[in-house]
Design an enzyme around this catalytic site. Structure first.
Site, PDB file in Angstrom:
ATOM      1  N   CYS A 149       0.804  -1.232   0.000  1.00 49.39           N
ATOM      2  CA  CYS A 149       0.000   0.000   0.000  1.00 49.39           C
ATOM      3  C   CYS A 149       0.838   1.284   0.000  1.00 49.39           C
ATOM      4  O   CYS A 149       0.343   2.344  -0.383  1.00 49.39           O
ATOM      5  CB  CYS A 149      -0.963  -0.015   1.177  1.00 49.39           C
ATOM      6  SG  CYS A 149      -0.218  -0.504   2.728  1.00 49.39           S
ATOM      7  N   HIS A 242      -2.008   6.918   3.232  1.00 47.70           N
ATOM      8  CA  HIS A 242      -0.566   6.942   3.484  1.00 47.70           C
ATOM      9  C   HIS A 242       0.033   8.186   2.819  1.00 47.70           C
ATOM     10  O   HIS A 242      -0.138   8.407   1.621  1.00 47.70           O
ATOM     11  CB  HIS A 242       0.107   5.699   2.885  1.00 47.70           C
ATOM     12  CG  HIS A 242      -0.216   4.420   3.601  1.00 47.70           C
ATOM     13  ND1 HIS A 242      -0.922   4.348   4.788  1.00 47.70           N
ATOM     14  CD2 HIS A 242       0.105   3.127   3.292  1.00 47.70           C
ATOM     15  CE1 HIS A 242      -1.031   3.086   5.167  1.00 47.70           C
ATOM     16  NE2 HIS A 242      -0.425   2.326   4.280  1.00 47.70           N
TER      17      HIS A 242
HETATM   18  N1  LIG Z   1      -4.832  -2.947   5.222  1.00 45.28           N
HETATM   19  C1  LIG Z   1      -4.190  -2.428   4.185  1.00 45.28           C
HETATM   20  O1  LIG Z   1      -4.155  -1.196   3.971  1.00 45.28           O
HETATM   21  C2  LIG Z   1      -3.486  -3.322   3.199  1.00 45.28           C
HETATM   22  C3  LIG Z   1      -2.999  -2.751   2.039  1.00 45.28           C
HETATM   23  C4  LIG Z   1      -2.347  -3.533   1.090  1.00 45.28           C
HETATM   24  C5  LIG Z   1      -2.193  -4.882   1.316  1.00 45.28           C
HETATM   25  N2  LIG Z   1      -2.662  -5.445   2.460  1.00 45.28           N
HETATM   26  C6  LIG Z   1      -2.469  -6.890   2.607  1.00 45.28           C
HETATM   27  O2  LIG Z   1      -3.734  -7.525   2.467  1.00 45.28           O
HETATM   28  C7  LIG Z   1      -3.766  -8.699   3.298  1.00 45.28           C
HETATM   29  C8  LIG Z   1      -4.964  -8.600   4.248  1.00 45.28           C
HETATM   30  O3  LIG Z   1      -4.801  -7.452   5.072  1.00 45.28           O
HETATM   31  P1  LIG Z   1      -5.933  -6.927   6.072  1.00 45.28           P
HETATM   32  O4  LIG Z   1      -5.454  -5.596   6.495  1.00 45.28           O
HETATM   33  O5  LIG Z   1      -7.285  -7.054   5.462  1.00 45.28           O
HETATM   34  O6  LIG Z   1      -5.801  -8.011   7.269  1.00 45.28           O
HETATM   35  P2  LIG Z   1      -6.866  -8.409   8.408  1.00 45.28           P
HETATM   36  O7  LIG Z   1      -7.817  -7.304   8.670  1.00 45.28           O
HETATM   37  O8  LIG Z   1      -6.059  -8.943   9.526  1.00 45.28           O
HETATM   38  O9  LIG Z   1      -7.690  -9.646   7.733  1.00 45.28           O
HETATM   39  C9  LIG Z   1      -7.121 -10.927   7.544  1.00 45.28           C
HETATM   40  C10 LIG Z   1      -8.128 -11.863   6.881  1.00 45.28           C
HETATM   41  O10 LIG Z   1      -7.502 -13.157   6.709  1.00 45.28           O
HETATM   42  C11 LIG Z   1      -8.368 -14.169   7.283  1.00 45.28           C
HETATM   43  N3  LIG Z   1      -7.579 -15.287   7.770  1.00 45.28           N
HETATM   44  C12 LIG Z   1      -6.743 -15.326   8.853  1.00 45.28           C
HETATM   45  N4  LIG Z   1      -6.216 -16.571   8.990  1.00 45.28           N
HETATM   46  C13 LIG Z   1      -6.740 -17.333   8.006  1.00 45.28           C
HETATM   47  C14 LIG Z   1      -6.583 -18.695   7.619  1.00 45.28           C
HETATM   48  N5  LIG Z   1      -5.780 -19.532   8.286  1.00 45.28           N
HETATM   49  N6  LIG Z   1      -7.265 -19.144   6.531  1.00 45.28           N
HETATM   50  C15 LIG Z   1      -8.084 -18.314   5.835  1.00 45.28           C
HETATM   51  N7  LIG Z   1      -8.267 -17.008   6.162  1.00 45.28           N
HETATM   52  C16 LIG Z   1      -7.603 -16.512   7.220  1.00 45.28           C
HETATM   53  C17 LIG Z   1      -9.093 -13.441   8.379  1.00 45.28           C
HETATM   54  O11 LIG Z   1     -10.270 -14.183   8.716  1.00 45.28           O
HETATM   55  P3  LIG Z   1     -10.907 -14.189  10.222  1.00 45.28           P
HETATM   56  O12 LIG Z   1     -11.721 -12.933  10.358  1.00 45.28           O
HETATM   57  O13 LIG Z   1     -11.758 -15.412  10.196  1.00 45.28           O
HETATM   58  O14 LIG Z   1      -9.775 -14.262  11.185  1.00 45.28           O
HETATM   59  C18 LIG Z   1      -9.403 -12.109   7.685  1.00 45.28           C
HETATM   60  O15 LIG Z   1     -10.488 -12.277   6.825  1.00 45.28           O
HETATM   61  C19 LIG Z   1      -2.412  -8.757   4.028  1.00 45.28           C
HETATM   62  O16 LIG Z   1      -1.532  -9.579   3.300  1.00 45.28           O
HETATM   63  C20 LIG Z   1      -1.951  -7.303   3.981  1.00 45.28           C
HETATM   64  O17 LIG Z   1      -0.552  -7.187   4.045  1.00 45.28           O
HETATM   65  C21 LIG Z   1      -3.316  -4.701   3.407  1.00 45.28           C
END
Ligand SMILES: NC(=O)c1ccc[n+]([C@@H]2O[C@H](COP(=O)([O-])OP(=O)(O)OC[C@H]3O[C@@H](n4cnc5c(N)ncnc54)[C@H](OP(=O)(O)O)[C@@H]3O)[C@@H](O)[C@H]2O)c1
Length: 350
Positions: A149, A242
């Site tokens: 991001c 950001h």
């Molecule tokens: N936030 C940002 O601005 C941003 C920007 C660019 C990229 N990213 C990337 O996008 C990805 C997700 O980020 P996020 O911010 O959305 O994270 P998050 O809010 O922590 O969400 C994580 C997701 O993964 C699921 N999960 C966790 N363990 C799992 C498993 N063993 N099997 C299947 N699903 C599982 C969670 O489900 P539960 O609810 O069931 O735990 C939840 O749906 C990451 O790789 C992050 O680096 C994020």
């Protein structure tokens, strides 16, 4: 029956998964058909499993959908993936091997040599790497990724300069929003009234991804862009958006009005193809001396436009300026959605 393509979301309950659901609600080409998350959420209605953190309501047709197991059986052929990198490294290849188009947000496969890391305005041609993936040969499945991001806003601002004047050196210091850490993310006692000068692996990602994105596709592989690049990353108490302070040295001399014109006139394939999520103007230069600011400017172009401002001479390199980009829209779900739209327009989605 809907004429839209059915899509699934892996990691649907997280911060990025929620953005996918929001952005797909009225999408003209894609319709959410399948949701998966961890086994904590499996089998529960979406509205109960997700702690919805967006300002619009959960779309009613998604609210009652049941969370499926995160396995390819029964999943649609187009998968938006928003999983933590460690889980993505295990699950994304399984979906690609099962014949799915995996459009991923995570860092797991981004730097793999046969996986395209794409911003459609910047390097749409890198999509051709798909044809070198073993999944493509065996099941027609493949994986495409979007950048980190903070790399995406930087590269949106650098790409017009690199095309017109060629970059020689880039230094970037970020001030990154808390929503970038997912949910529940950083503890409030750690971030309120504070700046955290460390985000694990973020500086490395910004540096290597920027050079891959601005690199050249040659003989089935990407030659990274050759300029020198240094990034420093900080977490700040901002909700979304950001901000980055950037300095550059250019190979060809330029006047400030030429740099501003390069940003404002920048148009590329998504605008020519009129992709549904493409902003009319991908980069906007803001002339006010105190802009861009995340609170006021991160939703420009529906969160898909990168704002640049404060262009001035740099006493060490040539120029310095400020960049702002929405981290969960252009930096995550919106980036993947635009990648999927590009894939559809190029005939990769059947
Ligand atoms: N936030 C940002 O601005 C941003 C920007 C660019 C990229 N990213 C990337 O996008 C990805 C997700 O980020 P996020 O911010 O959305 O994270 P998050 O809010 O922590 O969400 C994580 C997701 O993964 C699921 N999960 C966790 N363990 C799992 C498993 N063993 N099997 C299947 N699903 C599982 C969670 O489900 P539960 O609810 O069931 O735990 C939840 O749906 C990451 O790789 C992050 O680096 C994020």
């Amino acid at each position: 029956m809907s004429a839209k393509l059915p899509v699934g979301i892996l990691g649907a309950t997280g911060i990025v998964g929620q953005r996918f659901i929001q952005m797909l609600e009225h999408h003209p080409w894609f319709e959410v058909d399948w949701l998966a998350a961890s086994d904590r959420s499996e089998g529960r209605p979406y509205a109960e499993a997700a702690r919805w953190r967006l300002k619009t309501a959960i779309p009613s047709r998604v609210a009652n959908m049941t969370i499926s197991p995160a396995k390819p059986d029964g999943a649609p052929k187009i998968i938006f993936a928003a999983l933590d990198a460690a889980i993505a490294r295990e699950l994304e290849p399984q979906f690609a091997a099962a014949g799915c188009a995996v459009v991923s947000n995570s860092s797991a496969l981004r730097m793999q040599s046969d996986v395209p890391l794409v911003i459609p305005e910047v390097n749409a041609d890198h999509i051709a790497l798909i044809e070198t993936q073993p999944w493509r040969q065996s099941s027609r499945g493949f994986a495409v990724t979007n950048p980190n991001c903070s790399a995406i806003g930087l590269v949106m601002a650098l790409s017009p300069l690199h095309r017109c004047f060629e970059l020689e050196t880039v230094m970037a210091v970020t001030m990154q929003a808390v929503s970038g850490a997912g949910y529940p993310g950083v503890a409030s006692l750690d971030i309120l009234g504070n700046v955290i000068p460390y985000i694990a692996k973020e500086e490395e990602k910004m540096e290597e991804e920027t050079q891959k994105l601005l690199g050249t596709l040659k003989d089935g592989r990407i030659e990274p862009a050759p300029f020198a690049m240094s990034a420093q990353c900080n977490r700040v108490a901002v909700e979304d958006g950001h901000t980055e302070s950037v300095s550059v040295r250019l190979k060809r001399k330029a006047k400030p009005e030429q740099l501003i014109a390069a940003w404002n006139d920048f148009r590329a394939e998504p605008q020519k193809l009129r992709l549904p999520s493409a902003p009319e103007q991908p980069v906007v230069y803001m002339h006010a001396h105190d802009r861009p600011q995340p609170r006021f400017d991160c939703d420009l172009g529906g969160g898909m436009t990168t704002a640049v401002g404060r262009l001035r001479p740099c006493n060490v390199l040539d120029w310095k300026f400020t960049v702002l980009s929405h981290n969960t829209i252009r930096g995550a779900a919106g980036a993947a959605l635009l990648n999927a739209e590009l894939l559809k327009a190029k005939g990769y989605l059947g």
